[in-house]
Write a protein that holds these residues in place. Structure first.
Motif, PDB file in Angstrom:
ATOM      1  N   PHE A 199     -13.728   0.011   7.614  1.00  0.00           N
ATOM      2  CA  PHE A 199     -13.295  -0.327   6.262  1.00  0.00           C
ATOM      3  C   PHE A 199     -13.799   0.664   5.208  1.00  0.00           C
ATOM      4  CE2 PHE A 199     -13.439  -4.418   8.549  1.00  0.00           C
ATOM      5  CZ  PHE A 199     -12.124  -4.794   8.412  1.00  0.00           C
ATOM      6  N   GLY A 200     -14.946   1.292   5.452  1.00  0.00           N
ATOM      7  CA  GLY A 200     -15.476   2.231   4.482  1.00  0.00           C
ATOM      8  C   GLY A 200     -14.973   3.642   4.695  1.00  0.00           C
ATOM      9  N   MET A 201     -14.890   4.086   5.962  1.00  0.00           N
ATOM     10  CA  MET A 201     -14.442   5.439   6.275  1.00  0.00           C
ATOM     11  C   MET A 201     -13.036   5.459   6.861  1.00  0.00           C
ATOM     12  SD  MET A 201     -17.021   6.953   5.159  1.00  0.00           S
ATOM     13  CE  MET A 201     -16.473   8.609   5.519  1.00  0.00           C
ATOM     14  N   HIS A 202     -12.403   4.321   7.000  1.00  0.00           N
ATOM     15  CA  HIS A 202     -11.022   4.211   7.476  1.00  0.00           C
ATOM     16  C   HIS A 202     -10.837   4.843   8.851  1.00  0.00           C
ATOM     17  CE1 HIS A 202      -9.297   2.561   3.749  1.00  0.00           C
ATOM     18  NE2 HIS A 202     -10.210   3.290   3.144  1.00  0.00           N
ATOM     19  N   LEU A 243     -11.761   0.487  -8.994  1.00  0.00           N
ATOM     20  CA  LEU A 243     -10.637   0.756  -8.096  1.00  0.00           C
ATOM     21  C   LEU A 243     -10.509   2.226  -7.731  1.00  0.00           C
ATOM     22  CD1 LEU A 243      -7.883  -1.504  -9.677  1.00  0.00           C
ATOM     23  CD2 LEU A 243      -8.948  -1.807  -7.445  1.00  0.00           C
ATOM     24  N   ARG A 244     -11.274   3.081  -8.380  1.00  0.00           N
ATOM     25  CA  ARG A 244     -11.092   4.510  -8.167  1.00  0.00           C
ATOM     26  C   ARG A 244     -11.377   4.907  -6.723  1.00  0.00           C
ATOM     27  NH1 ARG A 244     -13.908   7.950 -12.580  1.00  0.00           N
ATOM     28  NH2 ARG A 244     -12.334   6.804 -13.773  1.00  0.00           N
ATOM     29  N   GLY A 245     -12.409   4.342  -6.135  1.00  0.00           N
ATOM     30  CA  GLY A 245     -12.724   4.667  -4.754  1.00  0.00           C
ATOM     31  C   GLY A 245     -11.673   4.206  -3.775  1.00  0.00           C
ATOM     32  N   ILE A 246     -10.927   3.164  -4.139  1.00  0.00           N
ATOM     33  CA  ILE A 246      -9.871   2.662  -3.259  1.00  0.00           C
ATOM     34  C   ILE A 246      -8.602   3.483  -3.438  1.00  0.00           C
ATOM     35  CG2 ILE A 246      -8.527   0.627  -2.634  1.00  0.00           C
ATOM     36  CD1 ILE A 246     -10.729  -1.026  -4.017  1.00  0.00           C
ATOM     37  N   ALA A 247      -8.263   3.777  -4.665  1.00  0.00           N
ATOM     38  CA  ALA A 247      -7.014   4.479  -4.939  1.00  0.00           C
ATOM     39  C   ALA A 247      -7.030   5.899  -4.401  1.00  0.00           C
ATOM     40  CB  ALA A 247      -6.750   4.498  -6.448  1.00  0.00           C
ATOM     41  N   ARG A 248      -8.212   6.512  -4.277  1.00  0.00           N
ATOM     42  CA  ARG A 248      -8.296   7.907  -3.839  1.00  0.00           C
ATOM     43  C   ARG A 248      -8.732   8.036  -2.396  1.00  0.00           C
ATOM     44  NH1 ARG A 248     -10.924  11.080  -9.032  1.00  0.00           N
ATOM     45  NH2 ARG A 248      -9.393  10.394 -10.546  1.00  0.00           N
ATOM     46  N   ARG A 249      -8.989   6.942  -1.733  1.00  0.00           N
ATOM     47  CA  ARG A 249      -9.410   7.026  -0.335  1.00  0.00           C
ATOM     48  C   ARG A 249      -8.224   7.359   0.551  1.00  0.00           C
ATOM     49  NH1 ARG A 249     -14.385   7.267   1.841  1.00  0.00           N
ATOM     50  NH2 ARG A 249     -15.073   5.481   0.649  1.00  0.00           N
ATOM     51  N   VAL A 250      -8.376   8.358   1.395  1.00  0.00           N
ATOM     52  CA  VAL A 250      -7.321   8.755   2.313  1.00  0.00           C
ATOM     53  C   VAL A 250      -7.619   8.129   3.663  1.00  0.00           C
ATOM     54  CG1 VAL A 250      -6.151  10.672   3.398  1.00  0.00           C
ATOM     55  CG2 VAL A 250      -6.969  10.894   1.059  1.00  0.00           C
ATOM     56  N   SER A 251      -6.721   7.287   4.139  1.00  0.00           N
ATOM     57  CA  SER A 251      -6.955   6.563   5.378  1.00  0.00           C
ATOM     58  C   SER A 251      -6.408   7.344   6.558  1.00  0.00           C
ATOM     59  CB  SER A 251      -6.288   5.188   5.312  1.00  0.00           C
ATOM     60  OG  SER A 251      -6.419   4.508   6.540  1.00  0.00           O
ATOM     61  N   HIS A 266     -20.241  -5.294  -0.721  1.00  0.00           N
ATOM     62  CA  HIS A 266     -21.477  -4.597  -1.057  1.00  0.00           C
ATOM     63  C   HIS A 266     -21.223  -3.158  -1.466  1.00  0.00           C
ATOM     64  CE1 HIS A 266     -20.983  -3.179   3.064  1.00  0.00           C
ATOM     65  NE2 HIS A 266     -21.881  -2.245   2.814  1.00  0.00           N
ATOM     66  N   ILE A 267     -20.111  -2.560  -0.992  1.00  0.00           N
ATOM     67  CA  ILE A 267     -19.784  -1.204  -1.422  1.00  0.00           C
ATOM     68  C   ILE A 267     -19.289  -1.224  -2.867  1.00  0.00           C
ATOM     69  CG2 ILE A 267     -18.362   0.812  -0.909  1.00  0.00           C
ATOM     70  CD1 ILE A 267     -18.181  -0.130   1.949  1.00  0.00           C
ATOM     71  N   ALA A 268     -18.517  -2.235  -3.211  1.00  0.00           N
ATOM     72  CA  ALA A 268     -17.981  -2.311  -4.570  1.00  0.00           C
ATOM     73  C   ALA A 268     -19.099  -2.448  -5.584  1.00  0.00           C
ATOM     74  CB  ALA A 268     -17.027  -3.500  -4.674  1.00  0.00           C
ATOM     75  N   GLN A 269     -20.144  -3.161  -5.235  1.00  0.00           N
ATOM     76  CA  GLN A 269     -21.203  -3.366  -6.206  1.00  0.00           C
ATOM     77  C   GLN A 269     -22.030  -2.113  -6.433  1.00  0.00           C
ATOM     78  OE1 GLN A 269     -23.273  -6.989  -6.473  1.00  0.00           O
ATOM     79  NE2 GLN A 269     -22.124  -7.888  -4.812  1.00  0.00           N
ATOM     80  N   ARG A 270     -21.964  -1.174  -5.498  1.00  0.00           N
ATOM     81  CA  ARG A 270     -22.696   0.071  -5.712  1.00  0.00           C
ATOM     82  C   ARG A 270     -22.150   0.802  -6.939  1.00  0.00           C
ATOM     83  NH1 ARG A 270     -22.094   1.613  -0.198  1.00  0.00           N
ATOM     84  NH2 ARG A 270     -20.902   3.397  -0.918  1.00  0.00           N
ATOM     85  N   ALA A 271     -20.857   0.649  -7.189  1.00  0.00           N
ATOM     86  CA  ALA A 271     -20.259   1.351  -8.324  1.00  0.00           C
ATOM     87  C   ALA A 271     -20.645   0.738  -9.651  1.00  0.00           C
ATOM     88  CB  ALA A 271     -18.737   1.355  -8.185  1.00  0.00           C
ATOM     89  N   THR A 272     -21.241  -0.440  -9.639  1.00  0.00           N
ATOM     90  CA  THR A 272     -21.568  -1.119 -10.896  1.00  0.00           C
ATOM     91  C   THR A 272     -23.045  -1.451 -10.963  1.00  0.00           C
ATOM     92  OG1 THR A 272     -20.981  -3.237  -9.875  1.00  0.00           O
ATOM     93  CG2 THR A 272     -19.268  -2.092 -11.086  1.00  0.00           C
ATOM     94  N   PHE A 273     -23.893  -0.642 -10.341  1.00  0.00           N
ATOM     95  CA  PHE A 273     -25.318  -0.869 -10.433  1.00  0.00           C
ATOM     96  C   PHE A 273     -25.808  -0.605 -11.849  1.00  0.00           C
ATOM     97  CE2 PHE A 273     -26.306  -0.003  -5.717  1.00  0.00           C
ATOM     98  CZ  PHE A 273     -25.929  -1.301  -5.443  1.00  0.00           C
TER      99      PHE A 273
END
Length: 562
Positions: free
Chosen positions: A223-226, A487-495, A513-520
């Motif tokens: 899910f993180g590195m596709h 959403l930036r990390g999702i929109a630019r992730r290449v699967s 837990h990955i999403a919350q890293r962007a809002t620490f």
């Protein structure tokens, strides 16, 4: 056996002439040897020069490709994502740059090897970018080479330490697998013949044949590195572990189920906020015989702009389309402030009338400014004018300048309390915004129906109450950028492969837990080991602690939850 004596001249003159003849023969042989050596040296110099030229050419090609890639990325950052073809073009340019850099390094090594055979030509050395230092918290191993005991010059033993050279080499410790055998001894009572045995330990998944660390690695790779499960299965097989794709899929399902209580806690924490940011982005969804466009929805609570003490967090949902029923289901129990774009599917009037506390909408001014900016983009219009494009709209340019003044005020009051922000807005922003309202109405009345600037003006005037809401509440931000950043990390992730809708629905739990890293919080630096330590620990404790009602950490800071 005796050798035949050499005939020597009888007189001195003949001996002298013989010596001269022999000297000329030796000189001729020497000239031939020198000529051959010069030819070899010249050939080596030519080879080194050719290798240097090839290395310089490869370096120039890599530099040009790097600059072109940087330009394309800057264009995309400045003007937004124009089309899917642009994204594919950037990906292809990155692959091309990788190949060019590899070729340039090989040519440089070849030039150095050729220059080592001669001393007359220097090898070409590429200019490399400055490497960033290694992380401070990385594990370090100090290897001290035995120092000399005597002087290398005179052999003396009176040596004094002058200093040391410490080159740093990054190395990887290959991962290793181990099988943990948990022994539960059985005992029988000699008095009553009852059998006693300690209870079974907790496992993150049923039967627990995959530990939490390995399970977290599988989930993050998928899910993180596709990385699809079939490729993970092939990699495990190369390392001597037989784990089929179906077995990994079962464990992924168990892992997402184990993380569901964590997801529920973060969901409750997010929707307990008084104000939310909401947004969505497209994502390719694998369907039958084709690829459709699905949606990832996010809702972010972040009170840091007005000094709030609540922990920032983000929650994600997946859907197969953008119908309004999806966000309405997400926001069914929410009744606070929602900052978003002007999508009317979040809560239409028919749904708001049935709720006890309807949602108060505060629209994003970045979206409104962007519509004017597209018509006032000087550089874009300058390029289009060469192709008989339309001139810059003076109304759009003035609207952008008015917005810039409002954004400058927001930058000055960022981080202040809600009361201080509201007072500053009433004093500085309200006169500017009211004047902008009257100016838009006047300009709208003078425009024809064919004018392009009518659309962004109507976009604001028809929803003016939602755009002006930031003047009534200091907690409201001027933009919805917090949700867009989430959403930036999702929109630019290449699967590596297009996910199915079920995968996206499972992904929302693993992504928490990955999403919350962007809002620490800004004063907290994300731990480099979070992916390897925080993930397994979260999975290993989730069901055990939550089912036993321990460590219910929904009200703690997001870095503690993660």
């Amino acid at each position: 056996m005796t050798s035949k004596p050499v005939d020597l001249p009888a007189d001195l003159a003949s001996a002298y002439l013989a010596l001269l003849s022999e000297r000329e023969m030796l000189q001729a042989e020497r000239d031939v040897v020198v000529a051959e050596r010069d030819t070899v040296v010249a050939e080596r110099d030519i080879a080194v020069a050719q290798a240097n030229a090839q290395a310089m050419l490869s370096d120039s090609e890599a530099l040009i490709a790097s600059l072109e890639l940087a330009i394309e990325k800057l264009k995309r950052e400045l003007r937004g994502r124009r089309s899917e073809r642009t994204a594919r073009l950037i990906d292809q340019m990155e692959l091309q740059l990788e190949e060019l850099v590899m070729a340039a390094t090989e040519d440089e090594a070849a030039a150095q090897a050729a220059a080592a055979k001669t001393s007359s030509v220097r090898s070409f050395t590429r200019k490399r970018p400055v490497r960033k230092p290694w992380p401070e918290d990385i594990e370090r191993e100090r290897v001290v080479i035995d120092p000399p005991v005597t002087c290398a010059c005179c052999g003396g033993a009176r040596l004094s330490k002058l200093g040391e050279d410490v080159p740093e080499t990054l190395e990887e410790v290959p991962r290793r697998f181990k099988v943990i055998e948990t022994v539960r001894e059985k005992f029988t009572c000699r008095d009553c013949e009852a059998i006693s045995q300690p209870p079974a330990p907790f496992h993150a998944t049923p039967r627990g044949f995959i530990g939490p660390h390995l399970l977290a690695t599988i989930l993050f790779d998928k899910f993180g590195m596709h990385s699809p499960l079939n490729r993970q299965s092939t990699r495990f097989k190369c390392e001597g572990i037989e784990l089929s794709t179906s077995t990994l899929a079962d464990q992924v399902g168990y892992g997402t189920a184990a993380l569901l209580p964590i997801f529920d806690l973060i969901e409750a924490h997010v929707f307990a906020a008084e104000r939310l940011f909401g947004d969505d982005t497209t994502i390719p969804i694998q369907a039958k015989d084709k690829c459709t466009t699905g949606r990832i929805w996010t809702y972010v609570c972040d009170d840091r702009p007005y000094g709030g003490a609540a922990a920032p967090a983000a929650i994600y949902y997946a859907s197969s389309d953008r119908r309004g029923e999806h966000p309405q289901k997400h926001l069914a129990g929410y009744g606070g402030i929602l900052q978003s774009d002007c999508y009317n599917g979040f809560e239409p009037l028919s749904v708001a009338e049935k709720k006890v506390v309807p949602i108060t909408f505060a629209f994003c001014h970045a979206h409104a400014r962007r519509k004017f900016f597209e018509l006032a983009d000087i550089q874009k219009n300058a390029r289009d004018r060469k192709r008989k494009g339309k001139p810059i709209s003076p109304i759009a340019l003035e609207a952008v300048q008015r917005y810039d003044a409002l954004f400058e005020i927001e930058r000055q009051i960022n981080g202040l309390s809600a009361e201080e922000r509201l007072a500053a807005r009433q004093e500085k922003s309200k006169p500017l915004f009211d004047d902008m309202h009257e100016w838009l109405k006047r300009e709208r009345a003078t425009l024809s129906k064919s004018s392009e600037v009518i659309e962004p003006i109507d976009y604001m005037l028809k929803r003016w109450d939602g755009f002006a809401r930031f003047l009534e509440d200091g907690r409201i931000c001027l933009t919805n950028n917090a949700a867009e950043r989430a959403l930036r990390g999702i929109a630019r992730r290449v699967s590596l492969c297009t996910p199915s809708l079920s995968v996206c629905k499972h992904w929302k739990r693993v992504r928490v837990h990955i999403a919350q890293r962007a809002t620490f919080p800004g004063n907290r630096r994300f731990d480099r080991l979070g992916r390897q330590i925080g993930g397994p620990d979260l999975i290993g404790r989730s069901r055990n602690n939550l089912d036993r009602r321990k460590n219910a950490c929904g009200n703690k800071a997001s870095y503690q939850i993660a």
